[in-house]
Design an enzyme around this catalytic site. Structure first.
Site, PDB file in Angstrom:
ATOM      1  N   GLY A  11       0.840  -1.200   0.000  1.00  0.00           N
ATOM      2  CA  GLY A  11       0.000   0.000   0.000  1.00  0.00           C
ATOM      3  C   GLY A  11       0.873   1.247   0.000  1.00  0.00           C
ATOM      4  O   GLY A  11       1.992   1.233   0.493  1.00  0.00           O
ATOM      5  N   GLY A  13       0.529   5.755   0.043  1.00  0.00           N
ATOM      6  CA  GLY A  13      -0.350   6.927   0.101  1.00  0.00           C
ATOM      7  C   GLY A  13       0.408   8.130   0.594  1.00  0.00           C
ATOM      8  O   GLY A  13       1.637   8.084   0.720  1.00  0.00           O
ATOM      9  N   GLY A  16       2.756   7.529   3.537  1.00  0.00           N
ATOM     10  CA  GLY A  16       3.987   6.753   3.379  1.00  0.00           C
ATOM     11  C   GLY A  16       3.713   5.449   2.647  1.00  0.00           C
ATOM     12  O   GLY A  16       2.971   5.449   1.672  1.00  0.00           O
ATOM     13  N   VAL A  18       3.158   0.909   2.957  1.00  0.00           N
ATOM     14  CA  VAL A  18       2.930  -0.275   3.788  1.00  0.00           C
ATOM     15  C   VAL A  18       3.566  -1.474   3.080  1.00  0.00           C
ATOM     16  O   VAL A  18       3.340  -1.690   1.882  1.00  0.00           O
ATOM     17  CB  VAL A  18       1.425  -0.541   4.029  1.00  0.00           C
ATOM     18  N   LYS A  33       4.184  -0.266   8.397  1.00  0.00           N
ATOM     19  CA  LYS A  33       3.739   1.024   7.848  1.00  0.00           C
ATOM     20  C   LYS A  33       4.876   2.014   8.070  1.00  0.00           C
ATOM     21  O   LYS A  33       5.200   2.352   9.214  1.00  0.00           O
ATOM     22  CB  LYS A  33       2.459   1.449   8.576  1.00  0.00           C
ATOM     23  N   ASP A 126     -13.228   7.084   9.972  1.00  0.00           N
ATOM     24  CA  ASP A 126     -12.911   6.878   8.552  1.00  0.00           C
ATOM     25  C   ASP A 126     -13.133   5.417   8.177  1.00  0.00           C
ATOM     26  O   ASP A 126     -12.300   4.803   7.513  1.00  0.00           O
ATOM     27  CB  ASP A 126     -11.472   7.311   8.257  1.00  0.00           C
TER      28      ASP A 126
HETATM   29  P1  ADP Z   1      -3.812   5.351   5.169  1.00  0.00           P
HETATM   30  O1  ADP Z   1      -3.800   6.214   6.368  1.00  0.00           O
HETATM   31  O2  ADP Z   1      -2.998   5.907   4.068  1.00  0.00           O
HETATM   32  O3  ADP Z   1      -5.181   5.017   4.655  1.00  0.00           O
HETATM   33  P2  ADP Z   1      -3.664   2.547   6.012  1.00  0.00           P
HETATM   34  O4  ADP Z   1      -3.258   2.198   7.396  1.00  0.00           O
HETATM   35  O5  ADP Z   1      -5.122   2.440   5.709  1.00  0.00           O
HETATM   36  O6  ADP Z   1      -3.102   3.991   5.643  1.00  0.00           O
HETATM   37  O7  ADP Z   1      -2.861   1.613   5.009  1.00  0.00           O
HETATM   38  C1  ADP Z   1      -2.939   1.787   3.591  1.00  0.00           C
HETATM   39  C2  ADP Z   1      -3.122   0.448   2.906  1.00  0.00           C
HETATM   40  O8  ADP Z   1      -2.059  -0.455   3.250  1.00  0.00           O
HETATM   41  C3  ADP Z   1      -4.399  -0.286   3.313  1.00  0.00           C
HETATM   42  O9  ADP Z   1      -5.533   0.118   2.575  1.00  0.00           O
HETATM   43  C4  ADP Z   1      -4.008  -1.748   3.039  1.00  0.00           C
HETATM   44  O10 ADP Z   1      -4.130  -2.042   1.658  1.00  0.00           O
HETATM   45  C5  ADP Z   1      -2.519  -1.783   3.398  1.00  0.00           C
HETATM   46  N1  ADP Z   1      -2.374  -2.216   4.796  1.00  0.00           N
HETATM   47  C6  ADP Z   1      -2.420  -1.460   5.924  1.00  0.00           C
HETATM   48  N2  ADP Z   1      -2.272  -2.191   7.036  1.00  0.00           N
HETATM   49  C7  ADP Z   1      -2.111  -3.474   6.628  1.00  0.00           C
HETATM   50  C8  ADP Z   1      -1.937  -4.745   7.306  1.00  0.00           C
HETATM   51  N3  ADP Z   1      -1.897  -4.821   8.647  1.00  0.00           N
HETATM   52  N4  ADP Z   1      -1.827  -5.856   6.554  1.00  0.00           N
HETATM   53  C9  ADP Z   1      -1.871  -5.791   5.207  1.00  0.00           C
HETATM   54  N5  ADP Z   1      -2.055  -4.644   4.496  1.00  0.00           N
HETATM   55  C10 ADP Z   1      -2.182  -3.492   5.188  1.00  0.00           C
END
Ligand code: ADP
Ligand code: MG
Length: 324
Positions: A11, A13, A16, A18, A33, A126
């Site tokens: 991921g 954004g 940063g 993930v 993350k 959110d």
């Molecule tokens: P943001 O604040 O940018 O939305 P997120 O914490 O939602 O950040 O993480 C962005 C993306 O990273 C998520 O939509 C998911 O696809 C992936 N992601 C985040 N946490 C995990 C996790 N624990 N396991 C697998 N993928 C993850």
């Protein structure tokens, strides 16, 4: 950070990146993350505070913070993908969710919310399919970057936190009504219950329920479905059509109890929405106590835009009626 071996980027954004990684100590997969340094060492304190207070089987497990030079890393249990990926995958394979699957997914998220709201006094703000992570039939609430205490000592909460399509009307009004002194649009944890209603509907539709282009358009689209709220015309302009088509017209195959639950969650008046605890007592969850089906999750793309079929195609899909 030496104990982690990066496997791949999952991921990206403004926050940063993930990564999926292997923890060489436990030999388990973790998600890392990596937060972009923004110069403010205090910026992550609220998220860490929420993460450490919110330990629950339906909230993604937080394993700690690591630092390297100026970089900050949050370590989480690894999840196979998001609900958004799961919906995309099912849509591309033209396999709608059965009502038993929808019941299982919604119950788990509501259990996470019940803990967050009632036992910890936090609201997420959110909730959306991208922030609900899925692993072998389990679903967990993730991304606590916007989570905050419900009672914030009389200070007003920000109104631009939630992604628009899942944003409760009381958060949209302020953006729409220019003269803020007219109404002190406050909000509370019921914004998460509104989002929950739109997410359950999305599981039936395989498509977001209210897809507004901006705040006024978002309110207009809500009116198109559930009708306009009663309003004081001195303080509130007309938002959209007085009478909506109704959820039943959009979801001809959903059970009465499913429609009733979504309708109550998507009430204009936050006080009419059930709490997470009350929602779990709804007949929708009583019907199939023993026939919940955790959804299979065989394949995941990690990109939202990979498959976007037209609504027309989706209307030809048949739900799996035998499953509930
Ligand atoms: P943001 O604040 O940018 O939305 P997120 O914490 O939602 O950040 O993480 C962005 C993306 O990273 C998520 O939509 C998911 O696809 C992936 N992601 C985040 N946490 C995990 C996790 N624990 N396991 C697998 N993928 C993850
Ligand atoms: Mg997110």
């Amino acid at each position: 950070m030496d104990r982690y071996e990066i496997v791949r980027l999952v991921g990206e954004g403004s926050f940063g990146w993930v990564y999926q990684a292997i923890d060489n100590d436990s030999r388990q997969f973790v998600a890392i993350k990596h937060l972009k340094p923004d110069g403010d060492p205090w910026a992550y304190v609220p998220e860490v505070r929420a993460l450490t207070r919110l330990e629950h089987p339906n909230i993604v497990s937080f394993k700690g913070v690591e630092y390297q030079d100026d970089d900050v890393f949050f370590i989480f249990e690894y999840m196979e993908g998001s609900l958004c990926d799961l919906i995309d995958e099912r849509r591309s394979r033209r396999i709608p969710f059965s009502e038993a699957e929808i019941r299982s997914l919604s119950r788990q998220v509501l259990q996470g919310l019940e803990f967050m709201h009632h036992q910890r006094g936090f609201m997420h703000r959110d909730l959306k399919p991208e922030n609900l992570l899925v692993n072998k039939g389990d679903i967990k609430i993730s991304d606590l970057g916007t989570a905050t205490e419900i009672d914030c000592g009389g200070q007003a909460h920000h109104h631009y936190v939630t992604t628009r399509w899942y944003r409760a009307p009381e958060m949209l009004f302020r953006a729409f009504v220019k003269n803020e002194s007219l109404r002190p649009f406050e909000y509370d944890e019921k914004v998460d219950l509104w989002a929950m209603g739109t997410i359950i509907a999305e599981l039936f539709l395989m498509h977001p329920l209210f897809e507004g282009d901006d705040s006024p358009d978002q309110l207009y689209r809500i009116c198109e479905v559930i009708g306009a709220p009663s309003r004081d015309s001195r303080t509130m302009p007309k938002l959209g059509p007085e009478n909506g088509v109704g959820l039943r017209a959009l979801m001809p195959y959903a059970s009465e109890s499913a429609i009733d639950l979504i309708e109550s969650l998507c009430s204009w008046d936050p006080s009419k929405r059930p709490s997470a605890k009350e929602a779990l007592q709804h007949p929708f969850f009583k019907r199939g106590q023993n026939v919940d089906a955790p959804p299979g999750f065989s394949y995941c793309t990690h990109t939202r835009n990979s498959v976007v079929p037209k609504m027309r195609e989706l209307s030809t899909m048949q739900p799996i009626l035998g499953a509930y």
